[in-house]
Design an enzyme around this catalytic site. Structure first.
Site, mmCIF file in Angstrom:
data_model
loop_
_atom_site.group_PDB
_atom_site.id
_atom_site.type_symbol
_atom_site.label_atom_id
_atom_site.label_comp_id
_atom_site.label_asym_id
_atom_site.label_seq_id
_atom_site.Cartn_x
_atom_site.Cartn_y
_atom_site.Cartn_z
ATOM 1 N N ASP A 113 0.738 -1.029 0.014
ATOM 2 C CA ASP A 113 -0.033 -0.022 0.049
ATOM 3 C C ASP A 113 0.961 1.191 0.039
ATOM 4 O O ASP A 113 1.689 1.474 0.752
ATOM 5 C CB ASP A 113 -0.811 -0.054 1.249
ATOM 6 C CG ASP A 113 -1.942 1.124 1.278
ATOM 7 O OD1 ASP A 113 -2.874 0.950 0.325
ATOM 8 O OD2 ASP A 113 -1.837 2.074 2.209
ATOM 9 N N GLU A 146 1.703 -0.563 -4.949
ATOM 10 C CA GLU A 146 0.704 0.210 -5.298
ATOM 11 C C GLU A 146 1.268 1.826 -5.268
ATOM 12 O O GLU A 146 1.685 2.487 -4.279
ATOM 13 C CB GLU A 146 -0.252 0.372 -4.154
ATOM 14 C CG GLU A 146 -1.524 1.241 -4.682
ATOM 15 C CD GLU A 146 -1.813 2.189 -3.842
ATOM 16 O OE1 GLU A 146 -3.055 3.026 -4.102
ATOM 17 O OE2 GLU A 146 -1.286 2.437 -2.647
HETATM 18 C C1 NOJ Z 1 -4.217 3.122 -0.982
HETATM 19 C C2 NOJ Z 1 -5.600 2.166 -0.780
HETATM 20 O O1 NOJ Z 1 -5.642 1.311 -1.977
HETATM 21 C C3 NOJ Z 1 -6.552 3.021 -0.207
HETATM 22 O O2 NOJ Z 1 -7.696 2.186 -0.228
HETATM 23 C C4 NOJ Z 1 -6.111 3.650 0.741
HETATM 24 O O3 NOJ Z 1 -7.345 4.230 1.333
HETATM 25 C C5 NOJ Z 1 -4.717 4.195 0.977
HETATM 26 N N1 NOJ Z 1 -3.936 3.686 0.321
HETATM 27 C C6 NOJ Z 1 -4.498 4.431 2.274
HETATM 28 O O4 NOJ Z 1 -4.099 3.290 2.978
#
Ligand code: NOJ
Length: 554
Positions: free
Chosen positions: A208, A272
């Site tokens: 993440d 991500e």
């Molecule tokens: C990316 C995640 O996919 C999202 O859902 C989340 O709100 C943010 N990061 C913060 O963790």
């Protein structure tokens, strides 16, 4: 160490645990629910699942606010449920990728509680980014950064003696304090968390906010706004700092230490990272770093032939330059579903929309679904790996008419409703038409209301129906596997109109010609064309309609 490197062409299906399958009937999906529904994925023909967080959490950001990285939240089950789910998935030949949230914890994490109870300058505070405020009274935030969910990225605490105190950084919700990654204790702890889940048998991690862990030294003022995440080409002080790469080199060594030589046992790491340009993103997947990084530029590319061609070409070139496969994706739990996105007029330039409300212009649903099927048929032919988001195999549209009072994404509240947030893509999946919660669970309960039109898109309405989206996905995935398209090479074909994407993918197992018609007029096919698959489920070999993709046997 590369063995057979299963991940290089894997199709990985994202399960959003809250919304996939609810075994206990409380309206929120859970791990036993997932275990029970895994046969759906075996039949679909994907290689792996990625589960969004199911860890102990107050759920202020649907689990992306982790209070205990080594346990399952009771909402989703227990560690035993997790082990049972993993074992069942493995029995079906499905690998299991889990989420790791290393940029921030929940404010209910034991470390953050300890930080609040400890004085400024203490080792407890040094795990997070606490700073004194600006201004004579320290009552202004330490810098100008804004939260991705709206409002300032800093919150002031009250010290133990009741006086107004320091501020802590949270790039997301107030309840998601950012860790300080210059602190070795943080590095060691998160690596230990990776080991905890690797020891339980997971096959990898989706990381993440992978581009956010390291902040520019001194936390200088910057330019944080919602768009900075989508289209920044400049280095901003909170994103894509060079130091993140050292972290991932260490993580890669750790993951590789679990991959047993001679077996197909790679444990993978997928970033991500909303990073542009493609060249900067490719740095995350250099040989000694991560295995994959979501190609969000592709996700944001409009359904226009020139834009699609340019993005695909650029993406392949930059990945190849570092020896990595591309990681294609069209939908996830943070963006408007592609069946809805593509139901709007397409304009050149990258687009990221995060939420649609009842008062916003509504999409052309039929057009969106038709284009989504065509776009997926392009994606699943491309060399590399691909991620699918739960429900896209059913052609689910976004729930665009959710009223404000049911919305739970913190973005909605933090922007006073100006940004609708991401609930519309997170609505529970319909499994059976004509039963309560469309078979999501045994009760008439779903944490977000399901639109009535989800009924006819339920899994049981689509199985065995040759023109259904579910059967299209199943067919494309089987052909992709048989022809090993994910390991193929792509060559653009000349001699087609400019608004037709025309390419050949060749692998050791065969070749396929892919033609996607993004133009307004039908394209005649040459005599003897052998149609393997069509996004419209037609097997007509004389022409390709507007917004249709076909795969031809070469
Ligand atoms: C990316 C995640 O996919 C999202 O859902 C989340 O709100 C943010 N990061 C913060 O963790």
């Amino acid at each position: 160490m590369t063995i057979s490197a299963w991940w290089r062409d894997a199709v990985i299906y994202q399960i959003y645990p809250r919304s996939w399958a609810d075994a206990d009937g409380d309206g929120v999906g859970d791990l036993p629910g997932i275990t029970a529904r895994l046969p759906h994925l075996a039949a679909l023909g994907v290689d792996a699942v990625w589960l969004s967080p199911f860890y102990t959490s107050p759920q202020h950001d649907a689990g992306y606010d982790v209070a205990d990285y080594r346990d399952v939240d009771p909402l989703f089950g227990t560690l035993d449920d997790f082990d049972a789910m993993t074992a069942t998935a493995h029995d079906f030949g499905l690998r299991v990728v889990v989420d790791i949230v290393p940029n921030h914890s929940s404010d209910e994490h034991a470390w953050f509680r300890a930080a609040l109870a400890s004085p400024p300058g203490s080792p407890e505070r040094a795990r997070y980014l606490f700073r004194d405020g600006r201004g004579a009274a320290g009552d202004e935030p330490p810098n100008n950064w804004q939260s991705m969910f709206g409002g300032p990225a800093w919150t002031r605490v009250t010290e133990a003696d009741g006086s107004p105190g320091q501020w802590y950084l949270h790039l997301f919700d107030t309840t998601q304090p950012d860790f300080d990654w210059t602190n070795d204790e943080v590095r060691d702890e998160l690596e230990d968390v990776l080991r905890f889940w690797l020891d339980r048998g997971v096959d990898g991690f989706r990381i993440d906010v992978a581009h956010g862990l390291v902040k520019a030294e001194g936390l200088p003022d910057g330019d944080l706004d919602h768009d900075a995440n989508a289209d920044a080409t400049a280095l901003t002080p909170m994103w894509d700092q060079p130091g993140v790469h050292d972290i991932y080199r260490r993580w890669r060594k750790l993951a590789d230490s679990y991959a047993a030589e001679g077996q197909d046992a790679d444990r993978i790491l997928c970033a991500e990272a909303w990073v542009l340009p493609a060249e900067a993103l490719a740095r995350y997947v250099r040989e000694d770093e991560l295995h994959q990084s979501f190609n969000f530029e592709y996700l944001m590319t409009p359904w226009l032939a020139d834009d699609q061609r340019a993005t695909i070409t650029r993406s392949l070139a930059h990945a190849e330059a570092v020896g990595a496969p591309q990681t294609w994706v069209l939908s996830n739990h943070d963006v408007v579903r592609h069946a809805t996105r593509l139901g709007y007029r397409q304009q050149p330039g990258l687009q990221r929309i995060e939420g649609i409300g009842p008062d916003d212009p509504q999409p052309d649903t039929a057009l969106g679904l038709r284009r989504a099927r065509a776009a997926t048929a392009v994606m699943l032919a491309l060399p590399g790996s691909a991620y699918l988001f739960q429900g896209e195999e059913l052609g689910l549209p976004e729930a665009t008419r959710l009223p404000g009072e049911v919305r739970q994404d913190p973005t909605f509240a933090r922007t006073g409703g100006a940004s609708k947030g991401r609930d519309g893509c997170r609505v529970p999946v319909p499994w059976e038409d004509g039963v309560p919660s469309f078979g999501f669970g045994p009760a008439d309960a779903a944490w977000l209301p399901q639109p009535a039109e989800y009924g006819e898109l339920a899994v049981d309405r689509q199985i065995g129906r040759p023109d259904s989206t579910l059967m299209l996905y199943t067919e494309l995935l089987a052909l992709r596997k048989e022809l090993r398209l994910g390991r193929g090479t792509l060559t653009w074909l000349d001699g087609y109109p400019a608004d037709v994407l025309a390419f050949l993918v060749t692998s050791s197992e065969g070749s396929v010609t892919v033609l996607a018609n993004l133009g307004d007029v039908a394209l005649a096919l040459s005599d003897g064309a052998d149609v393997l698959a069509s996004s419209l489920s037609r097997h007509d070999s004389t022409f390709i309609a507007t917004d249709e993709t076909v795969w031809l046997r070469r």
